[in-house]
Design an enzyme around this catalytic site. Sequence first.
Site, PDB file in Angstrom:
ATOM      1  N   THR A  44      25.200 -12.733  82.002  1.00  0.00           N
ATOM      2  CA  THR A  44      23.753 -12.950  81.915  1.00  0.00           C
ATOM      3  C   THR A  44      23.358 -13.495  80.549  1.00  0.00           C
ATOM      4  O   THR A  44      22.313 -14.130  80.411  1.00  0.00           O
ATOM      5  CB  THR A  44      23.010 -11.638  82.217  1.00  0.00           C
ATOM      6  N   TYR A 132      35.113  -4.609  83.194  1.00  0.00           N
ATOM      7  CA  TYR A 132      34.074  -5.161  84.064  1.00  0.00           C
ATOM      8  C   TYR A 132      34.753  -5.651  85.338  1.00  0.00           C
ATOM      9  O   TYR A 132      35.474  -6.642  85.319  1.00  0.00           O
ATOM     10  CB  TYR A 132      33.352  -6.294  83.337  1.00  0.00           C
ATOM     11  N   LYS A 160      32.274  -1.083  84.206  1.00  0.00           N
ATOM     12  CA  LYS A 160      31.065  -1.610  84.830  1.00  0.00           C
ATOM     13  C   LYS A 160      31.486  -2.077  86.211  1.00  0.00           C
ATOM     14  O   LYS A 160      32.247  -3.041  86.354  1.00  0.00           O
ATOM     15  CB  LYS A 160      30.478  -2.781  84.028  1.00  0.00           C
ATOM     16  N   ILE A 202      24.403  -1.392  83.774  1.00  0.00           N
ATOM     17  CA  ILE A 202      24.302  -2.600  82.951  1.00  0.00           C
ATOM     18  C   ILE A 202      23.541  -3.600  83.809  1.00  0.00           C
ATOM     19  O   ILE A 202      24.071  -4.149  84.764  1.00  0.00           O
ATOM     20  CB  ILE A 202      25.688  -3.087  82.513  1.00  0.00           C
TER      21      ILE A 202
END
Length: 290
Positions: A44, A132, A160, A202
């Site tokens: 992002t 992640y 995550k 997150i």
Amino acid sequence: MFKGSFPALVTPLKDGSVDFDALKRLVEWHIEQGTNGLVPVGTTGESPTLSHAEHEQVVEAVVATVAGRIPVIAGAGSNNTAESIHLARHAASVGADAVLVVTPYYNKPTQAGLIAHFTAIHEAADIPIIIYNIPGRSIVDMTPATMGELAKLPRIVGVKDATGDLARVPATRITCGTDFLQMSGEDATALGFNAHGGRGCISVTANVAPKLCSEMQAATLKGDFATALAITDKLMPLHQAIFTEPGLCGVKYAMSLLNLCSEDVRLPLLPVADETKAQIKSALEFAELL
């Protein structure tokens, strides 16, 4: 240290360059709004299209502006192990509290390759690592068994999880233990994720609704799921509207409506279409943010 609402922080752009003044304003605004921590230069944050120099400058600017008030988890992912090591070492050197390292995308390593990749980063950089796992983007899914092996390393502290599979949370608790940090990577299921044993999110939506996202997280962590559900209901149209197109583009448009930053993104992404803009504006109104 790592629990609650952690926005996957956008990187504001102006005339094609990083807008560091806007970035610093965003950091201050997030702290005022009750954000629990920040995650700069993840997907992002447009890490795929930032130069290495820009990536490092953004991490440095966020860490310096935060000045120890909330944790900073710096993006340090790559499908090149040596590059991830470099980014993790840099984050450690400037004072980030942890790094977020995505499973290597495109080159599709085996589970053994994933263990070797994360072990190499762990051995080379003295900083906590959060894995992640996002198979929808990386085309590689780290299994709970593999994560359990990596969780034995002292500085691999959490995940995550953007699989969207809530059954993964208890499966990971079994292989990694209850102290292993699990944070959701999907806004729409963040409440259920915490109900299964997660400790935060997150979040993309938290870029534009940090107070509500933080309040929702706090409610779940207290076991007040009625309050968390009411906030989730309020935010669900926004979660959905933002991801009508790539979430980065959607949330930057939402932020532009609140004069937080421009909607500018870098190619190959584009600003969202007019139909999506209308959906996002309506969702902001529904959430009483506009």
